[in-house]
Design an enzyme around this catalytic site. Sequence first.
Site, PDB file in Angstrom:
ATOM      1  N   ASN A 140       0.830  -1.218   0.000  1.00  0.00           N
ATOM      2  CA  ASN A 140       0.000   0.000   0.000  1.00  0.00           C
ATOM      3  C   ASN A 140       0.865   1.270   0.000  1.00  0.00           C
ATOM      4  OD1 ASN A 140       1.024  -0.013   2.585  1.00  0.00           O
ATOM      5  ND2 ASN A 140      -0.959  -0.003   3.641  1.00  0.00           N
ATOM      6  N   GLU A 147       1.838   4.295   7.537  1.00  0.00           N
ATOM      7  CA  GLU A 147       0.742   3.846   6.685  1.00  0.00           C
ATOM      8  C   GLU A 147       0.183   5.032   5.894  1.00  0.00           C
ATOM      9  OE1 GLU A 147       0.235   0.814   6.268  1.00  0.00           O
ATOM     10  OE2 GLU A 147       0.085  -0.363   8.114  1.00  0.00           O
TER      11      GLU A 147
END
Length: 250
Positions: A140, A147
């Site tokens: 991702n 993140e």
Amino acid sequence: MAGSVKVKVCKDAGDVAVQAAQMIAKAIKANPRIVLGLATGSTPEGTYAELAKLNKAKQAPFAGVTTFNLDEYWGLDGDHDQSYRHFMNTRLFDKVDVRPWNTHVLDGTADNPMLECQAFETKILAVGGVDLWLLGIGGNGHVAFNEPGSSVDSRTRLVSLTQETIDANSDGRFFKKASDVPRCALSAGIGTIREARSILLLATGEKKARAVADAVDGPFTPDCPASLLQDHPNCTFIVDKAAASLLGKK
Ligand code: GLP
């Protein structure tokens, strides 16, 4: 902003490991007291094996090297077999002549995570900053455990992992099942990583192709944390053909 990252495409993962290890060995030779930032995950394992070989052949002396690792699972002791301290000891530190006291991995069991993270940043500053930070990339686009949504100036801190990252790390390579993976980690921030004088990001396999293309050709955005390296003055991606397969196709 896209386009300032240098990309070196290698034929396969083995070649990525050799190229990356040679670049690191060259950097150590140029500066035997280099400060290295290091990463965990499957991707750098080959590079560490190559570096261990070069160290044995006296081509990559670690005696004067200081290291800082990107991240550590929150709640795992360094003796836990899935801790990143254990990973680094078994993959690299035990195989080279690095001085153990010059290796720094965040303590996942520290009483106070904020103080632990601040101390980590202070230690980096005290040695004059990181010369070269080796990175992997998540599917991702995460780097370390930053993140999507992590800000460009984020610092070392306690973070939550996404389900995607938990699943990726419990596919049998590391943890056996998702429920075994800690939900949080201590992670160097994007801002911390960007301060390194040079950055070397490795990616192999088609599972990383989308993230690599987004990081190199896509917008500069926290949606793909690795894209936040685009304006770094000295950032190189070493990728294999599979990970490079979507480059230039935006
Ligand atoms: C973990 C690590 C990252 C690493 C990523 C990719 O989430 N915290 O630093 O880059 O996994 O790992 P792999 O190389 O195993 O695909």
